[in-house]
Design an enzyme around this catalytic site. Structure first.
Site, PDB file in Angstrom:
ATOM      1  N   LYS A 154      15.958  22.037 -11.529  1.00  0.00           N
ATOM      2  CA  LYS A 154      15.448  20.496 -12.428  1.00  0.00           C
ATOM      3  C   LYS A 154      16.571  19.303 -12.307  1.00  0.00           C
ATOM      4  O   LYS A 154      17.367  18.815 -13.317  1.00  0.00           O
ATOM      5  CB  LYS A 154      14.459  20.809 -12.920  1.00  0.00           C
ATOM      6  CG  LYS A 154      13.450  21.195 -11.766  1.00  0.00           C
ATOM      7  CD  LYS A 154      12.623  20.108 -10.842  1.00  0.00           C
ATOM      8  CE  LYS A 154      11.621  19.521 -12.107  1.00  0.00           C
ATOM      9  NZ  LYS A 154      10.062  18.708 -11.604  1.00  0.00           N
ATOM     10  N   GLU A 178      10.333   8.035 -17.665  1.00  0.00           N
ATOM     11  CA  GLU A 178       8.616   8.692 -17.162  1.00  0.00           C
ATOM     12  C   GLU A 178       8.074   8.041 -18.827  1.00  0.00           C
ATOM     13  O   GLU A 178       7.149   8.602 -19.018  1.00  0.00           O
ATOM     14  CB  GLU A 178       8.900  10.329 -17.507  1.00  0.00           C
ATOM     15  CG  GLU A 178       8.521  10.378 -15.601  1.00  0.00           C
ATOM     16  CD  GLU A 178       9.052  11.927 -16.051  1.00  0.00           C
ATOM     17  OE1 GLU A 178       8.142  12.676 -15.604  1.00  0.00           O
ATOM     18  OE2 GLU A 178       9.950  12.897 -16.068  1.00  0.00           O
ATOM     19  N   HIS A 226       0.774  -1.176  -0.166  1.00  0.00           N
ATOM     20  CA  HIS A 226       0.285   0.276   0.285  1.00  0.00           C
ATOM     21  C   HIS A 226       0.644   1.695  -0.378  1.00  0.00           C
ATOM     22  O   HIS A 226       0.012   2.555   0.143  1.00  0.00           O
ATOM     23  CB  HIS A 226      -1.110  -0.035   1.295  1.00  0.00           C
ATOM     24  CG  HIS A 226      -1.028  -1.423   1.070  1.00  0.00           C
ATOM     25  ND1 HIS A 226      -2.678  -1.461   0.785  1.00  0.00           N
ATOM     26  CD2 HIS A 226      -1.382  -2.283   2.278  1.00  0.00           C
ATOM     27  CE1 HIS A 226      -3.823  -3.182   1.113  1.00  0.00           C
ATOM     28  NE2 HIS A 226      -2.120  -3.207   2.192  1.00  0.00           N
ATOM     29  N   SER A 229      15.402  21.404 -16.567  1.00  0.00           N
ATOM     30  CA  SER A 229      13.911  22.078 -17.210  1.00  0.00           C
ATOM     31  C   SER A 229      14.603  23.352 -17.707  1.00  0.00           C
ATOM     32  O   SER A 229      15.735  23.801 -17.367  1.00  0.00           O
ATOM     33  CB  SER A 229      13.169  22.353 -15.671  1.00  0.00           C
ATOM     34  OG  SER A 229      12.813  23.775 -15.918  1.00  0.00           O
TER      35      SER A 229
END
Ligand code: ARG
Length: 460
Positions: free
Chosen positions: A285, A292, A158, A279
């Protein structure tokens, strides 16, 4: 080369220009050219063996096709939309080159059994390449598993801290998923590897052909049984897309973990700079773009599976032009699955574990609570009672903002007199993982044994 349609005999009007482009597949199916040529050469050899072509015709066809193959390979072949597909482009070029013998190549076959053969030959090779990439990724996982066999991180259920596990063990979980993917692809290949050639348009052919011989030449396990089924069956495409979807689902789950682990909040791992991007606006970043993108690509592969199922569901026997729509989803599935596997195999060995952060995170979540319960069971407490005792101890820890190992012996004994000085050994993370020492367990010794077995399995 003339663009004269190979089927123009019964037509009085030329094809509408838009329809010609709309129905053509050559822009994408030219990718099959090597297999189309391989299939045609085998077909010609079979025709000659059966006395349907002369040996001179067979040789002219073979040399001519080989020449065309080289020409295409060099990028010098002129594809024509007017000639619709890869099959008719190659056949026309052959006839332009060698004359009448070229016109005899299509004896005893149809584009329907031809394309069913080409796609199988192509996919058979691609499956081998994909399985090799899977193996390379599995080897990468074993390398990391070996390096991190003793590294402890929280195992989750979980997404809540559950029990300590080793990073090596986690890598081996991924290894297992990929092993099943590889098996599924091999299984798909085994069922696919039967030869449709000879089914011709749909009913077979009147020539005295030898399908066993062609099957042998092309490395198929046998000729297919039923001509109607042979030209219309695309189960193998659907099976492949299903196996590819499951593999992409696995890569997507792995991606998700890599993304979470590399976030500042988890900070369990660092991905190599070569697999991340920055970025354009936020200078701080470092984004995990590769995982992804792989996670994102799973979507289109699942889409192809549904697309192929839908393509087939309404088709009566036998061949229908609908089937031309099987190629682009298949090509896209192969390309993206291969690309995703490749990038993973390159990226995984370059992961760095931030062991201290993993350790601190494991300490925070009462990950050894089950170990304490198991300890009480060993001292004679029934498991349900032990569960209750530990639950109360955890509640106290929450109140005091400390870990189980930080409670005093007196505090612990207040919950159960069965607890003794030896309890602290089971509350350590190392003790916890080492205790799960059976096949399939997370103990470092077991991880090392599993790696050894995995290595043997990979070479066999
Ligand atoms: N381009 C076609 C395909 O991909 C080849 C077979 C065409 N057969 C036909 N009867 N129109 O399916």
């Amino acid at each position: 080369m003339s663009d004269k349609k190979l089927w123009s005999g019964r037509f009085n009007e030329p094809t509408d220009a838009f329809v010609e482009a709309f129905t053509a597949s050559v822009e994408f199916d030219q990718r099959l050219y090597r297999y189309d040529i391989q299939g045609s050469i085998a077909h010609a050899r079979m025709l000659a063996k059966c006395g349907i072509l002369t040996e001179a015709e067979r040789d002219a066809i073979t040399t001519g096709l080989e020449k065309i193959g080289e020409q295409i390979g060099r990028g010098e072949f002129e594809w024509s939309i007017g000639l619709e597909d890869v099959h008719m482009n190659i056949e026309s070029a052959l006839t332009a080159d060698i004359g009448d013998a070229g016109k005899k190549l299509h004896t005893g076959r149809s584009r329907n059994d031809q394309v069913a053969t080409d796609v199988r030959l192509w996919l058979r090779d691609e499956i081998e390449v994909i399985r090799t990439e899977i193996k390379r990724l599995q080897e990468a996982l074993l390398t990391v598993a070996e390096r991190e066999a003793d590294t402890i991180l929280p195992g989750f259920t979980h997404l809540q801290t559950a029990q300590p596990v080793t990073f090596g063990h986690h890598m081996l979980a991924w290894f297992e998923m990929l092993g099943r993917d590889s098996e599924r692809l091999a299984d798909c290949n085994r069922r696919m590897n039967v030869m449709p050639l000879g089914a011709a348009a749909l009913a077979g052919t009147t020539y005295p052909i030898d399908r066993h011989y062609t099957a042998e030449l092309l490395g198929f396990s046998r000729p297919s049984e039923n001509s109607l089924d042979s030209v219309s069956d695309r189960d193998f495409a659907i099976e492949f897309a299903a196996a590819a979807s499951i593999a992409m689902m696995h890569l997507s789950r792995m991606s998700e973990e890599l993304i979470i682990w590399s976030s500042a909040q988890f900070a369990f791992i660092t991905l190599s700079d070569s697999f991340c991007t920055g970025s354009s606006i936020m200078p701080q970043k470092k984004n995990p773009d590769v995982p992804e993108l792989v996670r994102g690509k799973s979507g289109r592969i699942f889409g192809h599976l549904i697309g192929l199922l839908t393509l087939m569901k309404g088709q009566p026997l036998a061949y229908n032009k609908d089937n031309q729509e099987d190629k682009e989803p298949l090509f896209d599935t192969v390309d993206n699955l291969k690309g995703s596997l490749k990038v993973f195999a390159d990226m995984i060995p370059a992961i760095t574990c931030r062991k201290q952060n993993m350790r601190e995170a494991t300490m925070k979540g009462f990950a050894t609570a089950t170990d304490l319960a198991d300890y009480l069971v060993r001292k004679g407490t029934p498991f349900r009672d032990a569960h209750e005792v530990v639950g109360k101890a955890v509640a106290l820890c929450v109140e005091k903002s400390c870990d189980l190992a930080e409670l005093t012996l007196a505090e612990l004994q207040a919950f159960s007199p069965a607890i003794g000085e030896d309890v602290f050994a089971v509350l350590t993370l190392e003790g916890s993982v080492a205790a799960r020492n059976h096949i399939g367990g997370t103990a470092p010794d077991q991880v090392r044994a599993a790696i050894a077995r995995a290595k043997t399995a990979l070479v066999n």
